[in-house]
Design a protein around this motif. Sequence first.
Motif, PDB file in Angstrom:
ATOM      1  N   PRO A   1       0.825  -1.217   0.000  1.00  0.00           N
ATOM      2  CA  PRO A   1       0.000   0.000   0.000  1.00  0.00           C
ATOM      3  C   PRO A   1       0.857   1.264   0.000  1.00  0.00           C
ATOM      4  N   ARG A   2       0.305   2.324  -0.584  1.00  0.00           N
ATOM      5  CA  ARG A   2       1.057   3.566  -0.707  1.00  0.00           C
ATOM      6  C   ARG A   2       1.437   4.141   0.652  1.00  0.00           C
ATOM      7  N   GLY A   3       0.543   4.034   1.622  1.00  0.00           N
ATOM      8  CA  GLY A   3       0.856   4.547   2.954  1.00  0.00           C
ATOM      9  C   GLY A   3       2.036   3.833   3.583  1.00  0.00           C
ATOM     10  N   PHE A   4       2.147   2.524   3.380  1.00  0.00           N
ATOM     11  CA  PHE A   4       3.281   1.776   3.919  1.00  0.00           C
ATOM     12  C   PHE A   4       4.583   2.184   3.231  1.00  0.00           C
ATOM     13  N   ARG A   5       4.486   2.419   1.919  1.00  0.00           N
ATOM     14  CA  ARG A   5       5.694   2.834   1.194  1.00  0.00           C
ATOM     15  C   ARG A   5       6.179   4.190   1.690  1.00  0.00           C
ATOM     16  N   ILE A   6       5.246   5.111   1.921  1.00  0.00           N
ATOM     17  CA  ILE A   6       5.628   6.431   2.433  1.00  0.00           C
ATOM     18  C   ILE A   6       6.243   6.300   3.826  1.00  0.00           C
ATOM     19  N   THR A   7       5.646   5.458   4.666  1.00  0.00           N
ATOM     20  CA  THR A   7       6.186   5.240   6.009  1.00  0.00           C
ATOM     21  C   THR A   7       7.593   4.682   5.954  1.00  0.00           C
ATOM     22  N   LEU A   8       7.830   3.748   5.036  1.00  0.00           N
ATOM     23  CA  LEU A   8       9.163   3.162   4.906  1.00  0.00           C
ATOM     24  C   LEU A   8      10.187   4.212   4.495  1.00  0.00           C
ATOM     25  N   VAL A   9       9.817   5.096   3.590  1.00  0.00           N
ATOM     26  CA  VAL A   9      10.730   6.159   3.174  1.00  0.00           C
ATOM     27  C   VAL A   9      11.035   7.092   4.340  1.00  0.00           C
ATOM     28  N   LEU A  10      10.008   7.480   5.087  1.00  0.00           N
ATOM     29  CA  LEU A  10      10.206   8.399   6.206  1.00  0.00           C
ATOM     30  C   LEU A  10      11.057   7.775   7.306  1.00  0.00           C
ATOM     31  N   VAL A  11      10.817   6.501   7.609  1.00  0.00           N
ATOM     32  CA  VAL A  11      11.608   5.833   8.642  1.00  0.00           C
ATOM     33  C   VAL A  11      13.070   5.739   8.217  1.00  0.00           C
TER      34      VAL A  11
END
Length: 353
Positions: free
Chosen positions: A75-85
Motif C-alpha cells: 500500500p502507498r501509505g506503507f511505502r511512504i512510512t518506509l521512506v520516512l523511517v
Amino acid sequence: MDEPDAPAKAGPTDITDDLVRREAKKAAVWLGVAGMFALAVLLAQPIMVIIGGIVFAAMIDGGQRLISRVAPGMPRGFRITLVLVSAFAFLIWLVIFAGGQIAAQAAQLPEVIQTQLTNLSRWAQGHGVTMQNLDLQGIASQVLGSVGQVTRALGGVLNGFTTAFLIFILSIYFVLEPDLYRRGVAWMLPEDSRAHWEGTALRMGKALRMLLFGRLLGMTVEGVATWLLLAWWGVPMAALLGLLTGLLAFLPNIGAPISGALMIMVGFSGGTEMGLFCIAVYIVVQTVDGNIIVPMVAKRTVDLAPALVLGAQLMFGLLFGILGLMLADPIVAMLKIALERQAERNSANRTDN
C-alpha cells in the motif's frame, strides 16, 4: 401617483471618463502587483518553508514510487512510512556521527589554513619571491572568515530544528493527499485555466522528482567515492570529508568548490603527495558527476543552464539564507516549467484562432 426616481448622481469615487477609468484600472493592477510583492517580501520565510515542504514531499513521493517498482502490492501509505523511517534513521546517524565531529574538525581547520599560508610564504621566499608586501594576516583572516561562514552555515543546517520540523510536517501533509491540494489550487483559478494548471502541476511534480533523484544520486556517489578514496590513501578526516562532500553536493555549482577546498587544504597538511592526490580525487569525482550523473538526469528533467542556477543561488542565498540556497534550483525548475506551459498554451490559442 409616485414620481419616478431621480437619476443617481455620480459619487466622489465614480469615474465617468473612459480614458481615466482605463488608466485607473492599470494603476490599480500595478499597485496590486506592488502590494503582492511587498507581501511576498514580508512573508518570505513562511513561503520558503512551504516551498521546502513541497520539494521534500516530491522527494518522499519519488522514494515511494521507487519502492512500488520493487513491491507493487505494498500500500502507498506503507511505502511512504518506509521512506520516512529510512530518512529519519539516516538523520539520527548523521547527527550522532557528525554532530561532534564537525565541531572538533572545524576547530582544526583554522590551524591547517594558517600552516598552509606559512608554508606558502616559506616556499615563495625560497624561490626569490619577496613576501614583504603580502599581508598574510589579512589573507588568513579572510580565509578563516570564509571557513567560519561555511561552518556557521553547516551549523545552521544542523541546528535549524524548527524550520526542518515545519518542512517535515508540511511535506507529510502534501505527500499523503497531493490531489487534495492540487484540486484546491485549481478551484481558485478560472474554469478555463484549471485543466492547464493540472497539467502544469503534474509536469512540475515529475521534474522535481527527477531533479531530486539526481541530487541524491550525486550526493551518494560523491560522498562515498570521496570517503573511500581518501581513506585508501590515508588522508586525515576521510569520513568527515566524504560526509561534507556528499552534503554539499546538494548545492550545485557552490557546494563542490567548498568541499574541494576543504579536502585540498586537509590533504596538503599531510604533505605534497597527499595534497596532489586530493586534487586528483576532487577532479575525478566531479568529472564523473558532471559528465555521467548530471547529463543522465538532465535528459529526463528540466535542463537548467548552470549560469541561471548559479545566479538564482546567489540571489536566493542572499535573500533567504541557507534555505534559499538549497531551494534555488527547484524553484527555478518550477518557474521554467510554468513559463514553458504558458508558452505552449499561447501557441495553441494562436493556432485555434
